[in-house]
Design a protein around this motif. Structure first.
Motif, PDB file in Angstrom:
ATOM      1  N   SER A   9       2.009  -3.305  14.145  1.00  0.00           N
ATOM      2  CA  SER A   9       1.463  -3.113  12.514  1.00  0.00           C
ATOM      3  C   SER A   9       2.543  -3.507  11.768  1.00  0.00           C
ATOM      4  O   SER A   9       3.344  -4.316  12.144  1.00  0.00           O
ATOM      5  N   SER A  19      -0.057   3.938  10.286  1.00  0.00           N
ATOM      6  CA  SER A  19      -1.418   3.918   9.726  1.00  0.00           C
ATOM      7  C   SER A  19      -1.549   4.371   8.540  1.00  0.00           C
ATOM      8  O   SER A  19      -2.143   3.960   7.366  1.00  0.00           O
ATOM      9  N   THR A  22      -0.113   1.288   5.913  1.00  0.00           N
ATOM     10  CA  THR A  22      -0.732  -0.164   5.744  1.00  0.00           C
ATOM     11  C   THR A  22      -1.881  -0.081   4.712  1.00  0.00           C
ATOM     12  O   THR A  22      -2.288   1.099   4.156  1.00  0.00           O
ATOM     13  N   GLU A  24      -4.790  -0.628   4.828  1.00  0.00           N
ATOM     14  CA  GLU A  24      -6.027  -0.209   5.217  1.00  0.00           C
ATOM     15  C   GLU A  24      -5.961   1.372   5.364  1.00  0.00           C
ATOM     16  O   GLU A  24      -6.690   2.025   5.037  1.00  0.00           O
ATOM     17  N   ALA A  27      -5.992   3.368   2.101  1.00  0.00           N
ATOM     18  CA  ALA A  27      -7.061   3.225   1.319  1.00  0.00           C
ATOM     19  C   ALA A  27      -7.978   4.585   1.742  1.00  0.00           C
ATOM     20  O   ALA A  27      -9.111   5.003   1.198  1.00  0.00           O
ATOM     21  N   LEU A  28      -7.796   4.956   3.045  1.00  0.00           N
ATOM     22  CA  LEU A  28      -8.262   6.240   3.596  1.00  0.00           C
ATOM     23  C   LEU A  28      -8.079   7.451   2.871  1.00  0.00           C
ATOM     24  O   LEU A  28      -7.022   7.757   2.395  1.00  0.00           O
ATOM     25  N   PRO A 113      -6.096   2.007  11.499  1.00  0.00           N
ATOM     26  CA  PRO A 113      -6.139   1.200  10.406  1.00  0.00           C
ATOM     27  C   PRO A 113      -5.015   0.237  10.086  1.00  0.00           C
ATOM     28  O   PRO A 113      -3.809   0.921  10.194  1.00  0.00           O
ATOM     29  N   GLY A 114      -5.298  -0.954  10.275  1.00  0.00           N
ATOM     30  CA  GLY A 114      -4.052  -2.000   9.824  1.00  0.00           C
ATOM     31  C   GLY A 114      -3.153  -2.333  10.976  1.00  0.00           C
ATOM     32  O   GLY A 114      -2.075  -2.765  10.729  1.00  0.00           O
TER      33      GLY A 114
END
Length: 124
Positions: A9, A19, A22, A24, A27-28, A113-114
């Motif tokens: 990562s 996660s 990152t 990505e 953004a969650l 993610p990421g």
């Protein structure tokens, strides 16, 4: 059979769980992180109880690493990170499973993610 699950990562700033750091992951929505955290805790509980989890370790930032090389003139010592790649090794889990399929099943649940997850068998 023993396997290592390698987590690659590039969190910014460096932190764990990667996660969350990152682009990505950032953004969650928080609810998705909470659900992923719960699923991961459940997985860790499952593989701990079954005896499949051998060892796990989150790693410090790549900039904290020291590299040791060899040359005919002697050992070479330099500061890390080793790779110029975007993603770095962020942590690892050693598992011991009865079948390759079970190792694949566990490793797939580490996807995030990421990040990229690598499953590698130990030498036999």
């Amino acid at each position: 059979m023993k396997y290592v699950i390698l987590i690659h990562s590039n969190p910014d700033p460096w932190g764990h769980p990667t996660s969350r750091f990152t682009p990505e992951g950032k953004a969650l929505p928080p609810e998705e992180h909470e659900a992923a955290d719960k699923a991961f805790e459940d997985l860790l509980g499952e593989i701990s109880e079954s005896g499949e989890l051998v060892h796990a370790e989150a790693l410090a930032a790549p900039a904290t690493s020291t590299l040791y090389g060899w040359s005919p003139q002697g050992h070479l010592v330099t500061d890390g990170p080793y790779a110029e790649a975007k993603e770095q090794l962020a942590g690892f889990f050693v598992i011991d499973t009865a079948t390759p399929e079970r190792a694949e099943e566990i490793a797939a649940q580490f996807a995030q993610p990421g990040g990229t997850i690598e499953l590698r068998p130990g030498m036999q």
